[in-house]
Write an enzyme that holds these catalytic residues in place. Structure first.
Site, PDB file in Angstrom:
ATOM      1  N   HIS A 205     -21.936 -32.799 -27.478  1.00  0.00           N
ATOM      2  CA  HIS A 205     -21.842 -33.731 -28.614  1.00  0.00           C
ATOM      3  C   HIS A 205     -21.677 -32.861 -29.849  1.00  0.00           C
ATOM      4  CE1 HIS A 205     -22.786 -36.768 -31.588  1.00  0.00           C
ATOM      5  NE2 HIS A 205     -22.769 -37.688 -30.641  1.00  0.00           N
TER       6      HIS A 205
ATOM      7  N   GLU B  91     -22.466 -40.557 -33.640  1.00  0.00           N
ATOM      8  CA  GLU B  91     -21.053 -40.630 -34.011  1.00  0.00           C
ATOM      9  C   GLU B  91     -20.832 -41.804 -34.971  1.00  0.00           C
ATOM     10  OE1 GLU B  91     -18.856 -39.976 -30.355  1.00  0.00           O
ATOM     11  OE2 GLU B  91     -17.159 -41.013 -31.240  1.00  0.00           O
TER      12      GLU B  91
ATOM     13  N   ARG C  60     -20.129 -40.859 -38.542  1.00  0.00           N
ATOM     14  CA  ARG C  60     -18.702 -40.584 -38.816  1.00  0.00           C
ATOM     15  C   ARG C  60     -17.880 -41.868 -38.725  1.00  0.00           C
ATOM     16  NH1 ARG C  60     -17.496 -36.844 -34.323  1.00  0.00           N
ATOM     17  NH2 ARG C  60     -19.644 -37.145 -33.689  1.00  0.00           N
TER      18      ARG C  60
ATOM     19  N   ARG D  25     -14.801 -35.977 -28.453  1.00  0.00           N
ATOM     20  CA  ARG D  25     -15.868 -34.991 -28.645  1.00  0.00           C
ATOM     21  C   ARG D  25     -15.470 -33.572 -28.275  1.00  0.00           C
ATOM     22  NH1 ARG D  25     -20.748 -38.843 -26.498  1.00  0.00           N
ATOM     23  NH2 ARG D  25     -20.681 -40.101 -28.382  1.00  0.00           N
TER      24      ARG D  25
ATOM     25  N   HIS E  65     -24.533 -32.582 -23.899  1.00  0.00           N
ATOM     26  CA  HIS E  65     -24.863 -33.991 -24.128  1.00  0.00           C
ATOM     27  C   HIS E  65     -24.731 -34.853 -22.877  1.00  0.00           C
ATOM     28  CE1 HIS E  65     -25.379 -37.608 -26.455  1.00  0.00           C
ATOM     29  NE2 HIS E  65     -24.191 -38.077 -26.125  1.00  0.00           N
ATOM     30  N   HIS E  66     -23.622 -34.703 -22.146  1.00  0.00           N
ATOM     31  CA  HIS E  66     -23.398 -35.609 -21.014  1.00  0.00           C
ATOM     32  C   HIS E  66     -22.792 -34.846 -19.851  1.00  0.00           C
ATOM     33  CE1 HIS E  66     -23.057 -39.754 -19.478  1.00  0.00           C
ATOM     34  NE2 HIS E  66     -22.039 -39.268 -18.800  1.00  0.00           N
TER      35      HIS E  66
ATOM     36  N   ARG F 178     -16.225 -37.983 -21.752  1.00  0.00           N
ATOM     37  CA  ARG F 178     -16.638 -39.380 -21.908  1.00  0.00           C
ATOM     38  C   ARG F 178     -16.452 -39.849 -23.345  1.00  0.00           C
ATOM     39  NH1 ARG F 178     -21.063 -41.811 -23.760  1.00  0.00           N
ATOM     40  NH2 ARG F 178     -22.429 -39.983 -23.724  1.00  0.00           N
TER      41      ARG F 178
HETATM   42  P1  FAD Z   1     -31.495 -41.910 -17.689  1.00  0.00           P
HETATM   43  O1  FAD Z   1     -31.593 -42.933 -18.748  1.00  0.00           O
HETATM   44  O2  FAD Z   1     -31.607 -40.496 -18.089  1.00  0.00           O
HETATM   45  O3  FAD Z   1     -32.611 -42.276 -16.622  1.00  0.00           O
HETATM   46  C1  FAD Z   1     -32.826 -41.498 -15.467  1.00  0.00           C
HETATM   47  C2  FAD Z   1     -34.307 -41.568 -15.150  1.00  0.00           C
HETATM   48  O4  FAD Z   1     -34.565 -41.011 -13.852  1.00  0.00           O
HETATM   49  C3  FAD Z   1     -35.134 -40.759 -16.144  1.00  0.00           C
HETATM   50  O5  FAD Z   1     -36.157 -41.546 -16.672  1.00  0.00           O
HETATM   51  C4  FAD Z   1     -35.679 -39.600 -15.283  1.00  0.00           C
HETATM   52  O6  FAD Z   1     -36.924 -39.123 -15.710  1.00  0.00           O
HETATM   53  C5  FAD Z   1     -35.758 -40.250 -13.916  1.00  0.00           C
HETATM   54  N1  FAD Z   1     -35.762 -39.307 -12.808  1.00  0.00           N
HETATM   55  C6  FAD Z   1     -34.997 -38.186 -12.680  1.00  0.00           C
HETATM   56  N2  FAD Z   1     -35.279 -37.574 -11.522  1.00  0.00           N
HETATM   57  C7  FAD Z   1     -36.228 -38.313 -10.900  1.00  0.00           C
HETATM   58  C8  FAD Z   1     -36.936 -38.184  -9.676  1.00  0.00           C
HETATM   59  N3  FAD Z   1     -36.746 -37.148  -8.859  1.00  0.00           N
HETATM   60  N4  FAD Z   1     -37.859 -39.127  -9.341  1.00  0.00           N
HETATM   61  C9  FAD Z   1     -38.103 -40.174 -10.184  1.00  0.00           C
HETATM   62  N5  FAD Z   1     -37.483 -40.321 -11.374  1.00  0.00           N
HETATM   63  C10 FAD Z   1     -36.543 -39.412 -11.716  1.00  0.00           C
HETATM   64  N6  FAD Z   1     -24.191 -43.274 -24.313  1.00  0.00           N
HETATM   65  C11 FAD Z   1     -23.582 -44.355 -24.849  1.00  0.00           C
HETATM   66  O7  FAD Z   1     -22.766 -44.992 -24.194  1.00  0.00           O
HETATM   67  N7  FAD Z   1     -23.879 -44.752 -26.119  1.00  0.00           N
HETATM   68  C12 FAD Z   1     -24.752 -44.082 -26.896  1.00  0.00           C
HETATM   69  O8  FAD Z   1     -25.025 -44.501 -28.011  1.00  0.00           O
HETATM   70  C13 FAD Z   1     -25.364 -42.907 -26.377  1.00  0.00           C
HETATM   71  N8  FAD Z   1     -26.164 -42.145 -27.155  1.00  0.00           N
HETATM   72  C14 FAD Z   1     -26.789 -41.079 -26.590  1.00  0.00           C
HETATM   73  C15 FAD Z   1     -27.665 -40.319 -27.356  1.00  0.00           C
HETATM   74  C16 FAD Z   1     -28.348 -39.252 -26.799  1.00  0.00           C
HETATM   75  C17 FAD Z   1     -29.259 -38.405 -27.662  1.00  0.00           C
HETATM   76  C18 FAD Z   1     -28.175 -38.944 -25.425  1.00  0.00           C
HETATM   77  C19 FAD Z   1     -28.911 -37.815 -24.791  1.00  0.00           C
HETATM   78  C20 FAD Z   1     -27.283 -39.689 -24.663  1.00  0.00           C
HETATM   79  C21 FAD Z   1     -26.586 -40.743 -25.230  1.00  0.00           C
HETATM   80  N9  FAD Z   1     -25.700 -41.496 -24.485  1.00  0.00           N
HETATM   81  C22 FAD Z   1     -25.074 -42.569 -25.039  1.00  0.00           C
HETATM   82  C23 FAD Z   1     -25.574 -41.256 -23.046  1.00  0.00           C
HETATM   83  C24 FAD Z   1     -26.433 -42.276 -22.287  1.00  0.00           C
HETATM   84  O9  FAD Z   1     -27.608 -42.528 -23.018  1.00  0.00           O
HETATM   85  C25 FAD Z   1     -26.812 -41.798 -20.899  1.00  0.00           C
HETATM   86  O10 FAD Z   1     -25.699 -41.291 -20.213  1.00  0.00           O
HETATM   87  C26 FAD Z   1     -27.379 -42.941 -20.087  1.00  0.00           C
HETATM   88  O11 FAD Z   1     -28.374 -43.599 -20.830  1.00  0.00           O
HETATM   89  C27 FAD Z   1     -27.931 -42.448 -18.762  1.00  0.00           C
HETATM   90  O12 FAD Z   1     -28.616 -43.510 -18.149  1.00  0.00           O
HETATM   91  P2  FAD Z   1     -29.216 -43.316 -16.699  1.00  0.00           P
HETATM   92  O13 FAD Z   1     -30.020 -44.520 -16.410  1.00  0.00           O
HETATM   93  O14 FAD Z   1     -28.159 -42.912 -15.770  1.00  0.00           O
HETATM   94  O15 FAD Z   1     -30.161 -42.047 -16.846  1.00  0.00           O
HETATM   95  O1  MEZ Z   2     -21.966 -42.339 -26.170  1.00  0.00           O
HETATM   96  C1  MEZ Z   2     -22.628 -41.550 -26.834  1.00  0.00           C
HETATM   97  O2  MEZ Z   2     -23.077 -40.506 -26.373  1.00  0.00           O
HETATM   98  C2  MEZ Z   2     -22.880 -41.880 -28.239  1.00  0.00           C
HETATM   99  C3  MEZ Z   2     -22.340 -43.138 -28.715  1.00  0.00           C
HETATM  100  C4  MEZ Z   2     -23.561 -41.042 -28.983  1.00  0.00           C
HETATM  101  C5  MEZ Z   2     -23.633 -41.224 -30.431  1.00  0.00           C
HETATM  102  O3  MEZ Z   2     -23.032 -40.421 -31.121  1.00  0.00           O
HETATM  103  O4  MEZ Z   2     -24.276 -42.165 -30.895  1.00  0.00           O
END
Ligand code: FAD
Ligand code: MEZ
Length: 610
Positions: free
Chosen positions: A293, A306, A309, A330, A432-433, A472
């Protein structure tokens, strides 16, 4: 190491497991092979009554996992559990700020925005350099509008539309008060899971997924909060463990150029799901595709969304010049920043941008934004040439009024950026991703290397590869987790129904202690910190976990306090610190010196987190 709670042989087994559980949460203690050995030893000792049963086990209580759970229960699933290794739910999802992309929504229509599924697919494929799996992208785009409606139905709020990089039109949906999307979504999902009485076992780390002799899912091996290893037998598993952005060793294994980069990710994003899938010989896609990011504060690792911006901000380098179209994808913006002096730049905006996005208030509260009443005053405060910054802003205002960015071809220029005061934040790219992950089909069913299915195994979210290709687009991950989380929940429900249907729930939260959650938000730097204080019988050392600014867990790692006495102080003091986010809390009578020692140790740890 002295651990007062653990006595005798059974306790030795629990002690090994406790260390595993603790290391699972904090990821600092044991390397993988040590951890694996301990799990095997501890699992070998497990008593038969520790064997549990559920029909669906969901691994990971982030956005994808919690969405899958809600969807499956809404369809009729009755015996389903969610395992989460961290002390709180939310994973990276709770950090999501900018929003969720969706096409052909009523909110776009209300603003006269002309969008289509085809355009959404086109933008996503272009952003991903056509490495994406087109079938998965099609599903995501087609179901994106329903995803917005679903989030709103379960109590969320996505009704404002904004502009983001790589999107041809305004497509990113966010809450009506322009606040961050993640906390809104996680709050709604937590509340829904509570309402539906879905058990979410915190600090419970899944270690292996077990298959039967035919290669179909038959259970999950986990280590629980409290340190007990056990096996949950089940018919279906939904893998929703998120990405591996916080596992620097793994990041470098797949993309060595990212050695030394910091990350925006939460501590639990360590790629456990990838390791579990390697054991099962699952197929993988795009593992080397890891996104940075561009605008992350290097001192606190806070990401400037983002959206700043998108709503108007520009980027300037150390000499006060713009150097890139700020709304490029990005990969391009990150590379442009790395090419500037020091590999950093400033995100610069005015009062009108501040007023347009409430997420900015949190950056100001964190102290990572500098303010000036004039461009010159701001320039002086951040050490940039004042005449040049003034000139850059004046020129941008002309481009904005003419609707043509003659320098970098930026298309969306929301405001002229001439309303004082002016603001700037230092930024650099950070991991970031992780776009790569396990292969799935359009039913969220996990595929093996040879393309065949692993019956009963579904996956959704950042653990999956193929949706985002080489890069992404901002806003597409939250769409991904809601769309594929719902699909995984729905298809896992169908699978269990075809396999004899659901049974009565046998695992419930009453068997476990309720987790303590922060009642106010802390203002600390995320990470794990140690501190030492003087207890009744000598030094007490603690390890404190800070997540999303708040203390979420404290463990006593070394002490000589008296068993039978210190436990009450440990429990009460830690619970109060987590709830209030300060160490000015009451001790426990009868264990005053131990309480004071624990508080002193936590205070010392938190000094490092300021
Ligand atoms: P997560 O939400 O990370 O959840 C996975 C969970 O699994 C975690 O709680 C973890 O602890 C748990 N876990 C892992 N291993 C184990 C295990 N062995 N046993 C049990 N539990 C476990 N994307 C967008 O589209 N829009 C945005 O605005 C955006 N902003 C972002 C801002 C930031 C700062 C970040 C870091 C990412 C952002 N993203 C955004 C990306 C997006 O948030 C993530 O890709 C998405 O939320 C991932 O969701 P998930 O459920 O796959 O994983
Ligand atoms: O998708 C993302 O990671 C996202 C929208 C992050 C952000 O800049 O807010």
């Amino acid at each position: 190491m002295k651990k007062g709670k653990l006595i005798g042989f059974a306790a030795m087994v629990a002690a090994a497991a406790a260390v595993i559980a603790f290391s699972g949460s904090f990821h600092t203690r044991l390397n993988k092979s040590e951890k694996e050995k301990n799990v095997q030893e501890a699992v070998a000792e497990v008593e038969p009554e520790k064997e549990k049963q559920a029909d669906i086990v969901i691994i990971g209580a982030g956005g994808a996992g919690m969405t899958a759970a809600v969807e499956a229960v809404q369809k009729g699933a009755t015996n389903l559990v969610v395992l989460e290794k961290m002390p709180i739910t939310g994973g990276n999802t709770v950090r999501a700020t900018g929003g969720l992309n969706a096409a052909e929504t009523p909110y776009q229509a209300a603003e006269g925005i002309e969008d289509s599924i085809e355009l959404f697919v086109e933008d996503t494929m272009k952003g991903g350099k056509n490495l994406n799996d087109p079938e998965l992208v099609q599903v995501m785009a087609e179901q994106s509008g329903e995803a917005v409606a679903w989030v709103n139905e379960i109590g969320g709020d996505l009704s404002v539309v904004g502009q983001f990089g790589g999107a041809s039109v305004k497509r990113i949906h966010r809450p009506s008060d322009t606040s961050a999307v993640g906390p809104m979504l996680v709050k709604a999902l937590n509340a829904k899971l509570k309402e539906l009485e879905v058990p979410v076992f915190l600090e419970t780390e899944a270690v292996h997924i077990l298959l039967d002799e035919k290669g179909a899912v038959q259970g999950v091996q986990a280590v629980t909060k409290g340190g007990e290893p056990y096996t949950i037998s089940c018919k279906a598993v939904i893998l929703a463990t998120g990405g591996f952005g916080a596992n620097s060793e793994m990041v470098v294994r797949y993309k060595k150029e990212l050695d030394g980069f910091f990350t925006t990710n939460h501590l639990g994003a360590t790629g456990d799901g990838i390791a579990m899938m390697e054991e099962l010989k699952a197929g993988f896609a795009d593992m080397d595709q890891i996104q940075t990011h561009p605008t992350v504060n290097p001192d606190t690792t806070t990401m400037y969304t983002e959206g700043v911006r998108g709503n108007g901000a520009i980027l300037v380098n150390q000499t006060g010049h713009r150097f890139v179209n700020e709304l490029e994808t990005r990969d391009i913006v990150s590379e442009a920043i790395l090419n500037q002096e020091g590999g950093t730049c400033f995100i610069v905006f005015d009062q009108s941008v501040r007023e347009s996005l409430s997420a900015i208030e949190s950056y100001i509260e964190k102290g990572i934004i500098t303010q000036g009443n004039t461009p010159e005053e701001l320039a002086e405060a951040i050490g940039v040439d004042k005449d040049q910054l003034k000139k850059t802003l004046e020129q941008y205002a002309v481009f904005q009024s003419e609707g043509i960015d003659a320098e970098f071809g930026r298309e969306s220029m929301e405001v002229p950026m001439n309303k004082p005061p002016y603001y700037a934040g230092l930024c650099a790219p950070a991991v970031h991703h992780t776009m790569g992950g396990v292969k799935i089909d359009t039913d969220s069913q996990v595929l093996k290397e040879d393309g065949s299915k692993i019956p009963g195994l579904f996956a959704a979210g950042e653990v999956v590869g193929g949706v985002h290709g080489a890069n992404r687009l901002g806003g597409n991950a939250v769409t991904d987790i809601v769309v594929f989380g719902r699909l995984a929940g729905s298809r896992a429900y169908d699978y269990v129904m075809e396999d004899g249907g659901f049974t009565e729930a046998t695992m419930n939260l009453a068997q476990e202690e309720e987790a303590v959650e922060p009642e106010v938000k802390g203002n600390y730097k995320d990470g794990t910190y140690t501190g030492t204080g003087k207890g009744n019988n000598g030094d007490i050392t603690v390890e404190v976990l800070v997540e999303s600014g708040s203390v979420t867990a404290v463990n006593l790692t070394d002490h000589a306090e008296t068993p039978g006495i210190y436990e009450a102080a440990e429990k009460a003091v830690i619970a109060s610190v987590i709830k209030t986010q300060t160490v000015s809390v009451d001790g426990v009578s009868g264990a005053t010196r131990t309480s004071d020692g624990i508080k002193e140790a936590i205070a010392a740890a938190l000094e490092k987190a300021k």
